[in-house]
Scaffold this motif. Structure first.
Motif, PDB file in Angstrom:
ATOM      1  N   GLU A   6       0.831  -1.199   0.000  1.00 59.83           N
ATOM      2  CA  GLU A   6       0.000   0.000   0.000  1.00 59.83           C
ATOM      3  C   GLU A   6       0.868   1.253   0.000  1.00 59.83           C
ATOM      4  OE1 GLU A   6      -2.144  -2.862   2.992  1.00 59.83           O
ATOM      5  OE2 GLU A   6      -0.093  -2.262   2.501  1.00 59.83           O
ATOM      6  N   SER A  21      -3.136   3.502  -2.934  1.00 62.21           N
ATOM      7  CA  SER A  21      -2.834   2.520  -3.966  1.00 62.21           C
ATOM      8  C   SER A  21      -2.365   1.234  -3.304  1.00 62.21           C
ATOM      9  CB  SER A  21      -1.734   3.027  -4.898  1.00 62.21           C
ATOM     10  OG  SER A  21      -2.100   4.217  -5.550  1.00 62.21           O
ATOM     11  N   CYS A  22      -2.639   0.128  -3.959  1.00 63.18           N
ATOM     12  CA  CYS A  22      -2.161  -1.175  -3.500  1.00 63.18           C
ATOM     13  C   CYS A  22      -1.635  -1.928  -4.708  1.00 63.18           C
ATOM     14  CB  CYS A  22      -3.273  -1.952  -2.819  1.00 63.18           C
ATOM     15  SG  CYS A  22      -2.853  -3.670  -2.429  1.00 63.18           S
ATOM     16  N   ALA A  23      -0.324  -2.095  -4.758  1.00 65.33           N
ATOM     17  CA  ALA A  23       0.309  -2.824  -5.857  1.00 65.33           C
ATOM     18  C   ALA A  23       0.412  -4.289  -5.478  1.00 65.33           C
ATOM     19  CB  ALA A  23       1.684  -2.242  -6.145  1.00 65.33           C
ATOM     20  N   SER A  25       1.346  -8.422  -6.438  1.00 65.81           N
ATOM     21  CA  SER A  25       2.172  -9.322  -7.238  1.00 65.81           C
ATOM     22  C   SER A  25       2.009 -10.734  -6.700  1.00 65.81           C
ATOM     23  CB  SER A  25       3.641  -8.902  -7.198  1.00 65.81           C
ATOM     24  OG  SER A  25       4.143  -8.929  -5.872  1.00 65.81           O
ATOM     25  N   ARG A  72      -9.766  -0.415  -9.926  1.00 61.71           N
ATOM     26  CA  ARG A  72      -8.607  -1.248 -10.187  1.00 61.71           C
ATOM     27  C   ARG A  72      -8.076  -0.992 -11.581  1.00 61.71           C
ATOM     28  NH1 ARG A  72     -10.597  -6.974  -9.041  1.00 61.71           N
ATOM     29  NH2 ARG A  72      -8.539  -7.609  -9.793  1.00 61.71           N
ATOM     30  N   ARG A  76      -1.786  -2.545 -14.457  1.00 59.25           N
ATOM     31  CA  ARG A  76      -0.788  -2.174 -13.440  1.00 59.25           C
ATOM     32  C   ARG A  76      -0.865  -3.062 -12.207  1.00 59.25           C
ATOM     33  NH1 ARG A  76      -1.755   2.807 -15.948  1.00 59.25           N
ATOM     34  NH2 ARG A  76       0.129   4.033 -16.281  1.00 59.25           N
ATOM     35  N   GLN A  77      -1.822  -3.983 -12.173  1.00 57.77           N
ATOM     36  CA  GLN A  77      -2.021  -4.862 -11.024  1.00 57.77           C
ATOM     37  C   GLN A  77      -2.131  -4.034  -9.742  1.00 57.77           C
ATOM     38  OE1 GLN A  77      -0.567  -9.193 -12.338  1.00 57.77           O
ATOM     39  NE2 GLN A  77       0.808  -8.158 -10.954  1.00 57.77           N
ATOM     40  N   THR A  78      -2.948  -3.022  -9.818  1.00 56.18           N
ATOM     41  CA  THR A  78      -3.082  -2.086  -8.711  1.00 56.18           C
ATOM     42  C   THR A  78      -4.558  -1.828  -8.427  1.00 56.18           C
ATOM     43  OG1 THR A  78      -0.974  -1.038  -9.242  1.00 56.18           O
ATOM     44  CG2 THR A  78      -2.509   0.234  -7.897  1.00 56.18           C
ATOM     45  N   TYR A  80      -7.097   0.808  -6.157  1.00 60.58           N
ATOM     46  CA  TYR A  80      -7.070   2.143  -5.588  1.00 60.58           C
ATOM     47  C   TYR A  80      -8.253   2.356  -4.646  1.00 60.58           C
ATOM     48  CZ  TYR A  80      -4.034   2.846  -9.635  1.00 60.58           C
ATOM     49  OH  TYR A  80      -3.028   2.731 -10.567  1.00 60.58           O
ATOM     50  N   CYS A  96      -4.823  -3.209   2.462  1.00 63.30           N
ATOM     51  CA  CYS A  96      -5.277  -3.855   1.242  1.00 63.30           C
ATOM     52  C   CYS A  96      -5.358  -5.356   1.509  1.00 63.30           C
ATOM     53  CB  CYS A  96      -4.268  -3.561   0.142  1.00 63.30           C
ATOM     54  SG  CYS A  96      -4.567  -4.345  -1.425  1.00 63.30           S
TER      55      CYS A  96
END
Length: 124
Positions: A6, A21-23, A25, A72, A76-78, A80, A96
């Motif tokens: 986050e 934001s939350c990236a 993977s 989302r 970007r695999q993110t 919000y 997140c």
């Protein structure tokens, strides 16, 4: 290994806005249900919002309905969380979450993966 990171927290005056934001993977993001929770000091972690996939309905806790928007970006695999009209009672660490084990999205225990959290402080 699933990782959720986050960012975007901070200090803001009441009435202001922030975008978290939350990236993500390590998971098949485009088909993953994603959520936001928050935990205020001395309180239990509570559900804020959930997003399943593009085109499906999103859900919010009543206290943020109309002020917060979850979205989302699969490329970007993110995920919000746009937070507008912030109030002092929105002050909390925001987390997140990914991949719930059931459709009980508001249940903290149903989520498999969590980020480390980002602090949001709203001053009056």
């Amino acid at each position: 290994q699933v990782q959720l990171v986050e960012s975007g927290g901070g200090l803001v005056q009441a009435g202001g806005s922030l975008r978290l934001s939350c990236a993500a993977s390590g998971l098949t993001f485009r088909s993953a249900t994603m959520g936001w929770f928050r935990q205020a000091a001395g309180k239990e972690r509570e559900f804020v919002a959930v997003i399943r996939w593009i085109g499906s309905a999103n859900y919010y806790v009543d206290s943020v309905e109309g002020r917060f928007t979850i979205s989302r970006d699969n490329a970007r695999q993110t995920v919000y969380l746009q937070m507008n009209s912030l109030k002092p009672e929105d002050t909390a660490v925001y987390y997140c979450a990914a991949d719930p084990m059931s459709r009980r999205s508001a249940d903290v225990n149903t989520w498999r993966y969590w980020g480390q959290g980002t602090q949001v402080t709203v001053s009056s």
